[in-house]
Structures are given as structure tokens and as C-alpha cells.
Write a protein that holds these residues in place. Structure first.
Motif, PDB file in Angstrom:
ATOM      1  N   TYR A 284     -12.864  -8.519  -1.766  1.00  0.00           N
ATOM      2  CA  TYR A 284     -13.786 -10.235  -2.150  1.00  0.00           C
ATOM      3  C   TYR A 284     -13.016 -11.108  -1.920  1.00  0.00           C
ATOM      4  N   ASP A 285     -12.546 -10.983  -2.453  1.00  0.00           N
ATOM      5  CA  ASP A 285     -11.692 -12.862  -3.066  1.00  0.00           C
ATOM      6  C   ASP A 285     -10.474 -12.833  -2.029  1.00  0.00           C
ATOM      7  N   ALA A 286     -11.264 -13.581  -1.321  1.00  0.00           N
ATOM      8  CA  ALA A 286      -9.351 -14.056  -0.348  1.00  0.00           C
ATOM      9  C   ALA A 286      -8.791 -15.006  -0.288  1.00  0.00           C
ATOM     10  N   THR A 287      -8.646 -15.750  -2.287  1.00  0.00           N
ATOM     11  CA  THR A 287      -7.923 -16.258  -2.535  1.00  0.00           C
ATOM     12  C   THR A 287      -6.705 -15.448  -3.177  1.00  0.00           C
ATOM     13  N   VAL A 288      -7.017 -13.834  -3.610  1.00  0.00           N
ATOM     14  CA  VAL A 288      -5.858 -13.142  -3.808  1.00  0.00           C
ATOM     15  C   VAL A 288      -5.377 -12.927  -3.066  1.00  0.00           C
ATOM     16  N   ALA A 289      -3.672 -13.350  -3.870  1.00  0.00           N
ATOM     17  CA  ALA A 289      -2.387 -12.796  -3.103  1.00  0.00           C
ATOM     18  C   ALA A 289      -2.432 -11.659  -2.782  1.00  0.00           C
ATOM     19  N   PRO A 290      -2.297 -11.142  -1.785  1.00  0.00           N
ATOM     20  CA  PRO A 290      -2.429  -9.859  -0.801  1.00  0.00           C
ATOM     21  C   PRO A 290      -0.578  -9.434  -1.533  1.00  0.00           C
ATOM     22  N   ILE A 291      -1.152  -7.849  -1.511  1.00  0.00           N
ATOM     23  CA  ILE A 291       0.706  -6.858  -1.814  1.00  0.00           C
ATOM     24  C   ILE A 291       1.413  -6.598  -1.052  1.00  0.00           C
ATOM     25  N   VAL A 292       2.549  -7.270  -0.523  1.00  0.00           N
ATOM     26  CA  VAL A 292       3.311  -6.157   0.737  1.00  0.00           C
ATOM     27  C   VAL A 292       4.036  -5.183   0.685  1.00  0.00           C
ATOM     28  N   ASP A 293       4.465  -4.668   0.887  1.00  0.00           N
ATOM     29  CA  ASP A 293       5.358  -3.506   0.720  1.00  0.00           C
ATOM     30  C   ASP A 293       5.696  -3.250   2.714  1.00  0.00           C
ATOM     31  N   VAL A 294       7.569  -3.199   2.903  1.00  0.00           N
ATOM     32  CA  VAL A 294       8.023  -2.913   3.883  1.00  0.00           C
ATOM     33  C   VAL A 294       9.240  -1.593   3.469  1.00  0.00           C
ATOM     34  N   TYR A 295       8.752  -1.502   4.510  1.00  0.00           N
ATOM     35  CA  TYR A 295       9.393  -0.326   4.043  1.00  0.00           C
ATOM     36  C   TYR A 295      10.195   0.432   5.833  1.00  0.00           C
ATOM     37  N   SER A 296      12.308   0.894   5.896  1.00  0.00           N
ATOM     38  CA  SER A 296      12.335   1.667   7.286  1.00  0.00           C
ATOM     39  C   SER A 296      11.322   2.565   7.863  1.00  0.00           C
ATOM     40  N   ILE A 297      11.637   2.792   8.886  1.00  0.00           N
ATOM     41  CA  ILE A 297      11.104   3.904   9.248  1.00  0.00           C
ATOM     42  C   ILE A 297      11.540   5.621   8.238  1.00  0.00           C
ATOM     43  N   GLU A 298      12.538   5.457   8.187  1.00  0.00           N
ATOM     44  CA  GLU A 298      13.389   6.564   7.434  1.00  0.00           C
ATOM     45  C   GLU A 298      12.669   6.533   5.681  1.00  0.00           C
ATOM     46  N   ASN A 299      13.137   5.418   5.013  1.00  0.00           N
ATOM     47  CA  ASN A 299      12.942   5.448   3.948  1.00  0.00           C
ATOM     48  C   ASN A 299      10.816   6.183   3.846  1.00  0.00           C
ATOM     49  N   TRP A 300      10.051   5.888   4.678  1.00  0.00           N
ATOM     50  CA  TRP A 300       8.196   6.139   5.217  1.00  0.00           C
ATOM     51  C   TRP A 300       8.397   7.120   5.500  1.00  0.00           C
ATOM     52  N   MET A 301       9.280   8.423   6.270  1.00  0.00           N
ATOM     53  CA  MET A 301       9.176   9.558   6.113  1.00  0.00           C
ATOM     54  C   MET A 301       9.158  10.399   5.195  1.00  0.00           C
ATOM     55  N   LYS A 302       9.888   9.775   4.273  1.00  0.00           N
ATOM     56  CA  LYS A 302      10.838  11.094   2.831  1.00  0.00           C
ATOM     57  C   LYS A 302       9.504  11.258   2.137  1.00  0.00           C
ATOM     58  N   GLY A 303       9.143  12.624   2.584  1.00  0.00           N
ATOM     59  CA  GLY A 303       7.590  13.082   1.828  1.00  0.00           C
ATOM     60  C   GLY A 303       6.497  13.025   2.474  1.00  0.00           C
ATOM     61  N   LEU A 304       6.630  13.409   3.377  1.00  0.00           N
ATOM     62  CA  LEU A 304       5.517  12.913   4.091  1.00  0.00           C
ATOM     63  C   LEU A 304       4.804  14.468   4.601  1.00  0.00           C
ATOM     64  N   SER A 305       3.621  14.527   4.602  1.00  0.00           N
ATOM     65  CA  SER A 305       3.591  16.717   5.277  1.00  0.00           C
ATOM     66  C   SER A 305       3.445  16.120   6.447  1.00  0.00           C
ATOM     67  N   LYS A 306       3.281  17.756   6.640  1.00  0.00           N
ATOM     68  CA  LYS A 306       4.022  17.620   8.425  1.00  0.00           C
ATOM     69  C   LYS A 306       2.429  17.351   8.908  1.00  0.00           C
ATOM     70  N   ILE A 307       1.284  16.781   8.225  1.00  0.00           N
ATOM     71  CA  ILE A 307       0.099  16.597   9.537  1.00  0.00           C
ATOM     72  C   ILE A 307       0.156  15.417   9.324  1.00  0.00           C
ATOM     73  N   PHE A 308       0.694  14.562   8.384  1.00  0.00           N
ATOM     74  CA  PHE A 308       1.298  13.011   8.415  1.00  0.00           C
ATOM     75  C   PHE A 308       2.461  12.859   9.475  1.00  0.00           C
ATOM     76  N   GLN A 309       3.643  13.722   9.035  1.00  0.00           N
ATOM     77  CA  GLN A 309       3.990  13.123  10.671  1.00  0.00           C
ATOM     78  C   GLN A 309       3.799  13.399  11.873  1.00  0.00           C
ATOM     79  N   ILE A 310       2.524  14.879  11.952  1.00  0.00           N
ATOM     80  CA  ILE A 310       2.467  14.450  13.520  1.00  0.00           C
ATOM     81  C   ILE A 310       1.817  13.303  13.274  1.00  0.00           C
TER      82      ILE A 310
END
Length: 117
Positions: A77-103
Motif C-alpha cells: 500500500y505504501d510505495a515510499t516504504v523501502a523494499p527488503i531484498v535478499d539475494v541467494y545463490s542457486i546452491e543456497n536457495w536449494m538447501k532444504g527445499l521440499s521435493k515438490i518445490f525442487q521440481i
């Protein structure tokens, strides 16, 4: 993960293609696209991996090209609020993903790889 052409994969493929079109063509996604391009100026393609609407924010994760995942928390609702942005490598993102999300991720990665050819 090797793709097998299942109905689940096909369903994800259709949803992911629609998410890409939505990101690049829908005015409601301009803020997200701007943040992605600001973070990755050379970005060529992106797919929505997850979208969690919260009470006042949207939490969306995108696969960017074939190298990173960016997670953006954006006030709805408020475009003046700064977004929170996190960047992950593919390897870090994949850790702990469920099987269905891996697909889903594997299908998104395949689509992104084909976009970059």
C-alpha cells in the motif's frame, strides 16, 4: 534434478510462463521488475518461484536468469516504504527445499536456460 515430463512439471511450466509474462507486461509488477533490474542490470529473464501475500506486504521470490534467486518483500500500500531484498545463490536457495518445490525450481531453471540460448 532431471525433468521427466510429468503432468506436475507441465502444470508448473504453464504457471511459470504465465508468471514471466505477468512480470514483464503487467503494470502491477513494475515495482518488482524495477527492483530486479536494479539488483541485476544485465538480467534477461525471471520467473516467480513463490508469492506469499501477507497482510500489508507481498513476499515474492524470483529466479533471475540461471544464477540467482532474489526474494523481495514489498509493501502493498505504501510505495515510499523501502523494499527488503535478499539475494541467494542457486546452491543456497536449494538447501532444504521440499521435493515438490525442487521440481518447480527445476522447471523454472530449464525455462530460464532456454530463454538465454
Amino acid at each position: 534434478m532431471k525433468l521427466k515430463g510429468t503432468m506436475t512439471e507441465q502444470s508448473y511450466r504453464e504457471d511459470l510462463i504465465a508468471s514471466k509474462l505477468h512480470l514483464f507486461n503487467d503494470k502491477s509488477m513494475r515495482r518488482f521488475l524495477y527492483i530486479i533490474r536494479e539488483t541485476f542490470p544485465a538480467m534477461n529473464t525471471a520467473y516467480v518461484l513463490s508469492w506469499t501475500p501477507d497482510q500489508g506486504e507481498d513476499l515474492i521470490s524470483f529466479l533471475v536468469d540461471t544464477h540467482s534467486v532474489i526474494k523481495i518483500e514489498l509493501d502493498r500500500y505504501d510505495a515510499t516504504v523501502a523494499p527488503i531484498v535478499d539475494v541467494y545463490s542457486i546452491e543456497n536457495w536449494m538447501k532444504g527445499l521440499s521435493k515438490i518445490f525442487q521440481i518447480k525450481f527445476a522447471v523454472a531453471f530449464d525455462l530460464a536456460k532456454n530463454d538465454l540460448v
